[in-house]
Design a protein around this motif. Sequence first.
Motif, mmCIF file in Angstrom:
data_model
loop_
_atom_site.group_PDB
_atom_site.id
_atom_site.type_symbol
_atom_site.label_atom_id
_atom_site.label_comp_id
_atom_site.label_asym_id
_atom_site.label_seq_id
_atom_site.Cartn_x
_atom_site.Cartn_y
_atom_site.Cartn_z
ATOM 1 N N LYS A 154 0.799 -1.231 -0.137
ATOM 2 C CA LYS A 154 -0.089 -0.015 0.049
ATOM 3 C C LYS A 154 0.768 1.333 0.203
ATOM 4 N N ILE A 155 1.946 1.168 0.722
ATOM 5 C CA ILE A 155 2.764 2.283 0.923
ATOM 6 C C ILE A 155 3.432 2.590 -0.575
ATOM 7 N N ILE A 168 1.882 4.296 -3.267
ATOM 8 C CA ILE A 168 1.737 5.814 -3.336
ATOM 9 C C ILE A 168 3.117 6.242 -3.573
ATOM 10 N N ASN A 169 4.157 5.750 -2.900
ATOM 11 C CA ASN A 169 5.546 6.417 -2.874
ATOM 12 C C ASN A 169 6.175 5.872 -4.283
ATOM 13 N N LYS A 172 8.075 1.511 10.465
ATOM 14 C CA LYS A 172 7.047 2.669 10.777
ATOM 15 C C LYS A 172 7.108 3.308 12.064
ATOM 16 N N CYS A 205 7.550 10.411 2.751
ATOM 17 C CA CYS A 205 6.737 10.948 3.617
ATOM 18 C C CYS A 205 5.321 10.628 3.178
ATOM 19 N N GLU A 206 4.925 10.638 2.134
ATOM 20 C CA GLU A 206 3.562 10.860 1.657
ATOM 21 C C GLU A 206 2.939 9.631 1.774
ATOM 22 N N GLY A 207 3.502 8.425 1.457
ATOM 23 C CA GLY A 207 3.039 7.148 1.532
ATOM 24 C C GLY A 207 2.918 6.697 3.033
ATOM 25 N N ASP A 208 4.214 6.980 3.472
ATOM 26 C CA ASP A 208 4.162 6.499 5.173
ATOM 27 C C ASP A 208 3.269 7.188 5.810
ATOM 28 N N SER A 209 2.698 8.256 5.648
ATOM 29 C CA SER A 209 2.007 9.049 6.435
ATOM 30 C C SER A 209 0.467 8.741 6.234
ATOM 31 N N SER A 210 0.321 8.298 5.003
ATOM 32 C CA SER A 210 -0.993 7.549 4.716
ATOM 33 C C SER A 210 -1.332 6.171 5.271
ATOM 34 N N GLN A 211 -0.350 5.459 5.892
ATOM 35 C CA GLN A 211 -0.604 4.170 6.449
ATOM 36 C C GLN A 211 -0.162 4.248 8.044
#
Length: 319
Positions: free
Chosen positions: A70-71, A74-75, A138, A211-217
Motif C-alpha cells: 500500500k505504501i 503511493i511512493n 514505521k 513521507c506521503e506514502g508512510d503518512s497515509s499508512q
Amino acid sequence: MTPFFSLIRYKNLLIIIFTMFMVFFCIISPILQLFNLQMSLTGLDIAFLILSCVFVAAGGYVINDYFDTKIDSINRPNAVLVTKDINRSTAVTWHIVLSVIGCLLGFLVSIRIGIWKVGFMYPIVVGLLWYYSAVYKKMFFVGNFVVAVLTALIVVLPAVYEIPGLSANTSEVIQYGALDPYLILYQSSVLALFAFMTTLIREIIKDMEDCEGDSSQGASTMAIVLGVKKTKIVVAVLLVLTILGLIFLMLNYLPEVLTYFYISIAVVLPLCFCLVKLLKAKTKNDFHFCSTLMKLIMLSGILYLFIMRYNFLNFKSEF
C-alpha cells in the motif's frame, strides 16, 4: 529483468557479495599474509557464509515488499511487484524458502568451523527483518537503526567467522605476540562503522522521500514526527560527524598519501556535496538524489579496500 529478481533486489545482493568478498580479499587475507599465514576458512566455508547472507537478505526484501504494497503504491507505484506481478501468498512462500535456505547455510558453516551457537544469529536476523517490515520501519528511528546495524553486521561477519579458526590453528604465533587475531576484527569494524553511519543517513533520507506514502499508512518515522526541516538537521549532524570521523581517521591512523587522496576525493567531498544538496532539498526527486548519492558513497568506501590491500602488502614487502 523478471519480477522475481526485481523483488529480491538483485543489485543489492550483488553489493553484499562484493562487500563480503572485499573484506576477505582486502582485509583478512593481506593481514594474514603479513605473518605468512593462510585463512582458516576454506573456499567452501566462505561461499556458504556469503550465500547465507544473500539468501537471508533476499528473503528480507521479499517480505518488505509484501508489507509495503500500500505504501509503495503511493511512493513508487511503478515499482510495486507484490499483487501486480507476484501474488501475496507466493511472496510469503518465497520469503520462507529463501530465509530457511539462508539459515541452513549459516548453521552449516557455523558447525563446520566449530562455532555452531553463532548459527542461531540467522533466525534472529530473519525475525528482525520480518518485524522491521511489519512494525519497526514505521516507528520513530527504530527501523533506520535496525537496517544500519544489519548492514554493519554483513561487514564484520567474515572476521567473526575467521577469528575462531585462526586462534585455534595459529596459537604459537598468537602466543608470542606476533599476531593479534582481533586486529582483523578492528579493521573490519572501522569499515562496519562507516557502513552503519552511511546506511543510517540514507535510511532517514529515504523516509523524507517517502513521507506521503508512510503518512497515509499511519507510520511514525522521524520525518513524520519531527517534520522534514528538523529531520534534515538531524541528518546534517550525522553527515558532519561522519565527515569529521573520516578526517580524524586519516590524520591519526591512515597517514598515507594515496589514502588521503582517495578518501578526500571519493568519500569526503561527495559527503560534503550531499550535505549541501540535502539542506537545499525540497522535492521528492531532491531527496531521491541524496539517497542515491549516499549509496554511491557507500560503494566508494568499499572500493577503498583495494588501497588497504595494497598498503598491507606493500608494508610486508618493506620488511
